[in-house]
Scaffold this active site. Structure first.
Site, PDB file in Angstrom:
ATOM      1  N   ALA A 124       0.610  -0.957   0.112  1.00  0.00           N
ATOM      2  CA  ALA A 124       0.449  -0.133   0.277  1.00  0.00           C
ATOM      3  C   ALA A 124       0.998   1.133   0.322  1.00  0.00           C
ATOM      4  O   ALA A 124       1.382   1.624   1.223  1.00  0.00           O
ATOM      5  CB  ALA A 124      -0.584   0.058   1.375  1.00  0.00           C
ATOM      6  N   THR A 126       0.040   4.197  -2.823  1.00  0.00           N
ATOM      7  CA  THR A 126      -0.450   5.116  -3.532  1.00  0.00           C
ATOM      8  C   THR A 126      -1.442   5.120  -1.998  1.00  0.00           C
ATOM      9  O   THR A 126      -2.158   4.625  -1.656  1.00  0.00           O
ATOM     10  CB  THR A 126      -1.192   4.554  -5.427  1.00  0.00           C
ATOM     11  OG1 THR A 126      -0.477   4.006  -5.340  1.00  0.00           O
ATOM     12  CG2 THR A 126      -1.440   5.304  -5.408  1.00  0.00           C
ATOM     13  N   GLU A 127      -1.240   6.946  -2.992  1.00  0.00           N
ATOM     14  CA  GLU A 127      -2.362   7.765  -1.948  1.00  0.00           C
ATOM     15  C   GLU A 127      -3.495   8.430  -2.694  1.00  0.00           C
ATOM     16  O   GLU A 127      -3.040   8.651  -3.785  1.00  0.00           O
ATOM     17  CB  GLU A 127      -2.383   8.305  -0.904  1.00  0.00           C
ATOM     18  CG  GLU A 127      -0.954   7.605   0.133  1.00  0.00           C
ATOM     19  CD  GLU A 127      -0.494   8.613   1.063  1.00  0.00           C
ATOM     20  OE1 GLU A 127      -0.757   9.745   0.653  1.00  0.00           O
ATOM     21  OE2 GLU A 127       0.493   8.061   2.016  1.00  0.00           O
ATOM     22  N   ARG A 245       9.343  -4.471 -11.158  1.00  0.00           N
ATOM     23  CA  ARG A 245       8.755  -3.909 -11.765  1.00  0.00           C
ATOM     24  C   ARG A 245       9.281  -4.724 -13.139  1.00  0.00           C
ATOM     25  O   ARG A 245       8.216  -5.032 -14.502  1.00  0.00           O
ATOM     26  CB  ARG A 245      10.085  -2.178 -12.271  1.00  0.00           C
ATOM     27  CG  ARG A 245       9.104  -1.523 -11.009  1.00  0.00           C
ATOM     28  CD  ARG A 245      10.459  -0.326 -11.633  1.00  0.00           C
ATOM     29  NE  ARG A 245       9.331   0.810 -11.256  1.00  0.00           N
ATOM     30  CZ  ARG A 245       9.742   1.993 -10.469  1.00  0.00           C
ATOM     31  NH1 ARG A 245      10.509   2.080 -11.426  1.00  0.00           N
ATOM     32  NH2 ARG A 245       9.207   2.683 -10.381  1.00  0.00           N
ATOM     33  N   ARG A 270      -8.121 -19.195 -40.051  1.00  0.00           N
ATOM     34  CA  ARG A 270      -9.546 -18.618 -41.183  1.00  0.00           C
ATOM     35  C   ARG A 270      -8.909 -18.670 -42.521  1.00  0.00           C
ATOM     36  O   ARG A 270      -7.925 -18.087 -42.996  1.00  0.00           O
ATOM     37  CB  ARG A 270      -8.860 -17.215 -40.144  1.00  0.00           C
ATOM     38  CG  ARG A 270      -9.488 -16.747 -41.484  1.00  0.00           C
ATOM     39  CD  ARG A 270     -11.587 -16.830 -40.706  1.00  0.00           C
ATOM     40  NE  ARG A 270     -12.071 -15.169 -41.291  1.00  0.00           N
ATOM     41  CZ  ARG A 270     -13.579 -15.836 -41.124  1.00  0.00           C
ATOM     42  NH1 ARG A 270     -14.448 -16.725 -40.557  1.00  0.00           N
ATOM     43  NH2 ARG A 270     -14.394 -14.423 -41.670  1.00  0.00           N
ATOM     44  N   GLN A 281       0.380 -11.675 -47.106  1.00  0.00           N
ATOM     45  CA  GLN A 281       2.402 -11.351 -46.423  1.00  0.00           C
ATOM     46  C   GLN A 281       1.967 -10.537 -45.632  1.00  0.00           C
ATOM     47  O   GLN A 281       3.051  -9.818 -45.271  1.00  0.00           O
ATOM     48  CB  GLN A 281       2.637 -10.368 -47.627  1.00  0.00           C
ATOM     49  CG  GLN A 281       4.669  -9.943 -47.763  1.00  0.00           C
ATOM     50  CD  GLN A 281       5.026  -9.811 -48.844  1.00  0.00           C
ATOM     51  OE1 GLN A 281       4.918  -8.739 -49.463  1.00  0.00           O
ATOM     52  NE2 GLN A 281       6.732 -10.281 -49.217  1.00  0.00           N
ATOM     53  N   GLY A 341     -10.199  -9.829 -36.968  1.00  0.00           N
ATOM     54  CA  GLY A 341     -10.907  -9.547 -37.614  1.00  0.00           C
ATOM     55  C   GLY A 341     -12.682  -9.345 -36.067  1.00  0.00           C
ATOM     56  O   GLY A 341     -11.451  -8.794 -35.010  1.00  0.00           O
ATOM     57  N   GLU A 365       3.254  -0.137 -10.859  1.00  0.00           N
ATOM     58  CA  GLU A 365       5.030   0.130 -10.194  1.00  0.00           C
ATOM     59  C   GLU A 365       5.675   0.941 -11.236  1.00  0.00           C
ATOM     60  O   GLU A 365       6.586   0.384 -11.785  1.00  0.00           O
ATOM     61  CB  GLU A 365       5.084  -1.868 -10.862  1.00  0.00           C
ATOM     62  CG  GLU A 365       4.142  -2.383 -10.366  1.00  0.00           C
ATOM     63  CD  GLU A 365       4.711  -2.568  -8.617  1.00  0.00           C
ATOM     64  OE1 GLU A 365       4.235  -1.571  -7.851  1.00  0.00           O
ATOM     65  OE2 GLU A 365       5.847  -2.788  -8.454  1.00  0.00           O
ATOM     66  N   GLU A 369       5.961   6.789 -17.769  1.00  0.00           N
ATOM     67  CA  GLU A 369       6.567   8.823 -17.470  1.00  0.00           C
ATOM     68  C   GLU A 369       8.102   8.370 -16.834  1.00  0.00           C
ATOM     69  O   GLU A 369       9.341   8.604 -17.255  1.00  0.00           O
ATOM     70  CB  GLU A 369       6.042   9.286 -17.639  1.00  0.00           C
ATOM     71  CG  GLU A 369       4.326   9.946 -19.104  1.00  0.00           C
ATOM     72  CD  GLU A 369       3.403   8.706 -19.404  1.00  0.00           C
ATOM     73  OE1 GLU A 369       3.269   7.942 -18.323  1.00  0.00           O
ATOM     74  OE2 GLU A 369       3.359   8.442 -20.386  1.00  0.00           O
TER      75      GLU A 369
END
Ligand SMILES: Cc1cc2nc3c(=O)[nH]c(=O)nc-3n(C[C@H](O)[C@H](O)[C@H](O)COP(=O)(O)OP(=O)(O)OC[C@H]3O[C@@H](n4cnc5c(N)ncnc54)[C@H](O)[C@@H]3O)c2cc1C
Length: 384
Positions: A124, A126-127, A245, A270, A281, A341, A365, A369
């Site tokens: 825990a 994150t706040e 990570r 398919r 291709q 598809g 985690e 950025e």
């Protein structure tokens, strides 16, 4: 230089593959996903056969192996099924904090239960006001006699409400300069008075995992619940990220491989315009791009884990692995949908779920950025 996995590592890969083939079932996955239900029975079985906490020492019910073996397990679990695999892989989330910094008593009390699939763990950090920036916490822990009194609110906590304990980042010295030197980690058992959880609401993917707010109101725990050193919690978590990570990179890698496997299978069956779509291709080029991204994700993720096992701490490499594997997973799963598809857009064909599950690896985690910030500061160094 040796790029071969050793026999133990190959045996582990095979054991997890056999496990996922035997236990993971598409219909069950769709049902659990629909009901937002944790895959309890599969998690328990994974614990029973030793697939959780392979990097814990044997005395704590682990296998005494390293980060590389741990991420091989995670990769194969998530390849088998992105949602079941992620839930099982993250069942032991953040227990490494106890493993590396906890007291012997904490290790004995919690790690065997986690490894045996009897208890979930949670980290825990994150706040509501502190997500990417965890250099200051509004959650406080104050000493009162021989206890800590913890107050605050954590959010987006994986395994919230299900976990047996939380490793909580708390401000224990609000006057510390810089502020992160006043952060400590406190172990809070889920059944302590004053602990309550609330689901954060519907989310894009990983529907079998709970994500909750964790409110701590005058929660009293003994002073011995301090994990590691007082005032060093921020550093302990940064060190933990060097391992976790890579786990998230492996989660992304497994999800990507699983989406690729399903797309490969489909394009070979398919037919359109009188041909298998694998004969076009453009399809072949898509598969070539996907396979190349997989190979690169695997190389850098394994290298980061191997490096960690050598005792080398290299946040740059760890961040590169997480950032690259996570981006590739989103791109590969996206392309897998395209190759199927209209069917790819349908729940029954699984790849849309893999795509939704892949995205979180670019967020938790540390966002992509934040990974770039870590990489940039390492390669540029201090500017004069
Ligand atoms: C499903 C789920 C499960 C989670 N599980 C856990 C858990 O178990 N434990 C836990 O503690 N947390 C958990 N988290 C929280 C997660 O780690 C945070 O959401 C994440 O770190 C980002 O924080 P934030 O959401 O507050 O976004 P913010 O920090 O507000 O960021 C918003 C945006 O700004 C960008 N940004 C912020 N700072 C910078 C900067 N310096 N430079 C460039 N860009 C920047 C970010 O990259 C992002 O794009 C979970 C989140 C989710 C969604």
């Amino acid at each position: 230089m040796d790029f071969e996995l050793n026999k133990t590592q190959k045996d582990i890969q095979k054991a997890v593959r056999d496990f996922t083939k035997g236990e993971f079932d598409k219909d069950l996955a769709l049902e659990l996903e629909k009901n937002h239900e944790f895959p309890k029975k599969i998690w328990q079985k994974a614990g029973e056969i030793g697939l959780i906490g392979v990097h814990f020492p044997e005395e704590y019910s682990g296998q005494g192996l390293g980060s590389l073996e741990d991420i091989l397990v995670i990769e194969e679990l998530c390849r088998g099924d992105s949602t079941i695999g992620s839930a099982v892989a993250l069942s032991s989330f953040a227990s490494e904090l106890v493993l590396h910094y906890g007291t012997d008593e904490m290790k004995e009390n919690f790690l065997p239960q986690v490894a045996e699939g009897k208890m979930l763990s949670a980290g825990a950090f994150t706040e509501p006001d502190h997500g990417s920036d965890i250099t200051f916490m509004n959650t406080t822990a104050v000493k009162d006699g021989d206890e800590w009194v913890v107050n605050g609110v954590k959010t987006f906590i994986t395994n919230g409400g299900l976990a047996g304990f939380y490793s909580v980042m708390c401000q224990t010295d609000p006057d510390a300069k810089p502020t992160y030197r006043g952060i400590s980690l406190i172990l809070v058992e889920a059944d302590r008075e004053g602990v309550s959880t609330m689901d954060v609401g519907n989310k894009m993917g990983i529907h079998m995992m709970s994500t909750t707010e964790v409110a701590l109101k005058d929660v009293r725990v003994p002073l011995s619940n301090l994990i590691g050193e007082e005032g060093k919690g921020f550093y302990h978590v940064l060190h933990f990220f060097d391992e976790s990570r890579i786990q998230v990179a492996a989660q992304a890698l497994g999800i990507a491989q699983g989406a690729y496997d399903r797309a490969m299978d489909y394009v070979k069956k398919r037919e359109q315009f009188g041909k298998k779509i694998a004969q076009f291709q453009v399809t072949q080029h898509k598969l070539a791009d996907m396979a190349t991204k997989l190979e690169l994700s695997r190389l850098i993720t394994y290298k980061a884990a191997w490096n960690f096992d050598q005792g080398r701490i290299d946040p740059k490499l760890t961040s590169m692995a997480k950032m690259y594997a996570a981006r590739s997973a989103v791109e590969i799963a996206d392309e897998a949908i395209q190759l199927l598809g209209g069917y790819g857009y349908m729940t029954e064909y699984e790849v849309e779920r893999f795509y939704r599950d892949a995205k979180i690896t670019e967020i938790y985690e540390g966002t992509k950025e934040i990974q770039k910030n870590t990489i940039a500061s390492a390669i540029i160094g201090k500017l004069k």
